[in-house]
Design a protein around this motif. Structure first.
Motif, PDB file in Angstrom:
ATOM      1  N   THR A  99      -3.707   0.648  -3.385  1.00 57.66           N
ATOM      2  CA  THR A  99      -2.994  -0.597  -3.659  1.00 57.66           C
ATOM      3  C   THR A  99      -3.188  -0.961  -5.135  1.00 57.66           C
ATOM      4  O   THR A  99      -4.273  -0.768  -5.684  1.00 57.66           O
ATOM      5  N   CYS A 124       0.188   5.448   0.936  1.00 56.62           N
ATOM      6  CA  CYS A 124      -0.801   6.313   1.589  1.00 56.62           C
ATOM      7  C   CYS A 124      -0.589   7.768   1.187  1.00 56.62           C
ATOM      8  O   CYS A 124       0.537   8.266   1.164  1.00 56.62           O
ATOM      9  N   PHE A 136     -10.123  -2.584   5.330  1.00 59.14           N
ATOM     10  CA  PHE A 136      -9.154  -1.491   5.179  1.00 59.14           C
ATOM     11  C   PHE A 136      -9.639  -0.272   5.970  1.00 59.14           C
ATOM     12  O   PHE A 136      -8.888   0.330   6.729  1.00 59.14           O
ATOM     13  N   GLU A 137     -10.919   0.090   5.753  1.00 64.82           N
ATOM     14  CA  GLU A 137     -11.447   1.325   6.370  1.00 64.82           C
ATOM     15  C   GLU A 137     -11.237   1.338   7.885  1.00 64.82           C
ATOM     16  O   GLU A 137     -10.880   2.370   8.452  1.00 64.82           O
ATOM     17  N   THR A 189      -9.996   5.118   6.741  1.00 66.47           N
ATOM     18  CA  THR A 189      -9.396   5.513   5.457  1.00 66.47           C
ATOM     19  C   THR A 189     -10.320   5.206   4.289  1.00 66.47           C
ATOM     20  O   THR A 189     -11.170   4.314   4.369  1.00 66.47           O
ATOM     21  N   VAL A 222       0.823  -1.210   0.000  1.00 69.69           N
ATOM     22  CA  VAL A 222       0.000   0.000   0.000  1.00 69.69           C
ATOM     23  C   VAL A 222       0.860   1.264   0.000  1.00 69.69           C
ATOM     24  O   VAL A 222       1.995   1.279   0.482  1.00 69.69           O
ATOM     25  N   THR A 262     -10.137   3.669   0.480  1.00 71.21           N
ATOM     26  CA  THR A 262      -9.190   2.723  -0.126  1.00 71.21           C
ATOM     27  C   THR A 262      -9.442   2.621  -1.623  1.00 71.21           C
ATOM     28  O   THR A 262     -10.584   2.407  -2.053  1.00 71.21           O
ATOM     29  N   HIS A 300      -6.195   8.462   2.186  1.00 75.13           N
ATOM     30  CA  HIS A 300      -6.352   7.458   1.128  1.00 75.13           C
ATOM     31  C   HIS A 300      -5.258   6.417   1.248  1.00 75.13           C
ATOM     32  O   HIS A 300      -4.091   6.743   1.467  1.00 75.13           O
ATOM     33  N   CYS A 301      -5.669   5.161   1.064  1.00 73.36           N
ATOM     34  CA  CYS A 301      -4.742   4.026   1.038  1.00 73.36           C
ATOM     35  C   CYS A 301      -4.898   3.398  -0.339  1.00 73.36           C
ATOM     36  O   CYS A 301      -6.005   3.003  -0.725  1.00 73.36           O
TER      37      CYS A 301
END
Ligand SMILES: N[C@@H](CCC[C@H](N)C(=O)O)C(=O)O
Length: 262
Positions: free
Chosen positions: A152, A142, A169-170, A179, A140, A181, A149-150
């Motif tokens: 990938t 960021c 993820f959140e 976050t 990931v 994603t 925001h993350c």
């Protein structure tokens, strides 16, 4: 979009916004946006409630819609085609163009403490770093566009089970403010496909701040050029990370669906 120009505070509570956003018993929306009087010399202030009632700092698609909405509200009296908008992420400047709205989204923020994430020391960047989610290791990156925001990169974005993976993820403990994603498939150096799980809203068809953050992540990982089209389920956005001023510029449409009283 709510005409909130006569009051300094949103005319809805977060709880009311949740009801308005309900797609079965309300109007149905990813969030509610309020056009408030400007602060500190700006033309207007934008505030947002996500569909879960939480308040994000910024909304990229929302600020394009806000510019079009304000232009309609002001009608022929408007003397300029850009607005300086106060947001919780700083001053953002959308500019109306013939084919949509171009927004100066400001500088991306890359330090872990700015995202925020505990994936690295507060003064370090998080680029291509492993993160365990749903029994799998994801690399990931960021980026904050005022909101977290993350990002990938994946082989096939259509194969991602957003509904089950997104919430993990959140709510991952490394993101103290949760976050957004973005899952990105690189088609070419100037064309990326994106699907998003949004903090406070879940699966949405587009995320402007997410598209900007994803382009930045693509550049940092040498996967794309500084100007690219990001294809989202709701349509494409043109994103540029300027080499001149290091700011992010987003261009995309904003169209009125309907107006009404509720
Ligand atoms: N869910 C986001 C806020 C909304 C972002 C938006 N969809 C966009 O277009 O940028 C958050 O909580 O940060």
């Amino acid at each position: 979009m709510i005409d909130n120009r006569s009051s300094e505070k949103p005319i809805l509570t977060p709880e009311q916004a949740v009801k308005w956003c309900d797609r079965h018993f309300g109007i149905g929306a990813d969030g509610v946006i309020f056009a408030l009087p400007g602060q500190n010399g700006t033309d207007y202030t934008m505030r947002i409630f996500n569909s879960d009632g939480s308040e994000p700092e910024m909304c990229g698609n929302g600020i394009r819609c806000l510019a079009a909405f304000l232009s309609d509200l002001e009608g022929m009296s408007r003397t300029k085609n850009y607005y300086r908008i106060h947001t919780l992420a700083g001053v953002i400047t959308p500019q109306l163009a013939v084919d949509g709205v171009k927004v100066d989204m400001g500088l991306p923020r890359l330090l872990a403490g700015e995202i925020p994430t505990t994936l690295a020391p507060a003064d370090a960047k998080v680029i291509n770093q492993p993160l365990e989610v749903a029994g799998k290791t994801w690399d990931v990156t960021c980026v904050s566009m005022g909101n977290p925001h993350c990002i990938t990169f994946v082989e096939d974005v259509a194969a991602i089970s957003l509904e089950s993976i997104g919430p993990q993820f959140e709510h991952h403990p490394v993101f103290p403010q949760r976050t957004n994603t973005e899952f990105i498939e690189v088609v070419s150096r100037d064309y990326l496909k994106m699907r998003v799980w949004e903090r406070g809203a879940g699966i949405t068809l587009a995320c402007g701040t997410g598209a900007c953050a994803s382009l930045v992540a693509g550049v940092l990982n040498d996967k794309c050029d500084r100007t690219a089209t990001i294809e989202l389920p709701g349509g494409p956005l043109e994103i540029q990370w300027s080499e001149v001023d290091q700011r992010i510029y987003m261009t995309g449409p904003a169209e009125r669906v309907f107006t009404g009283k509720y």
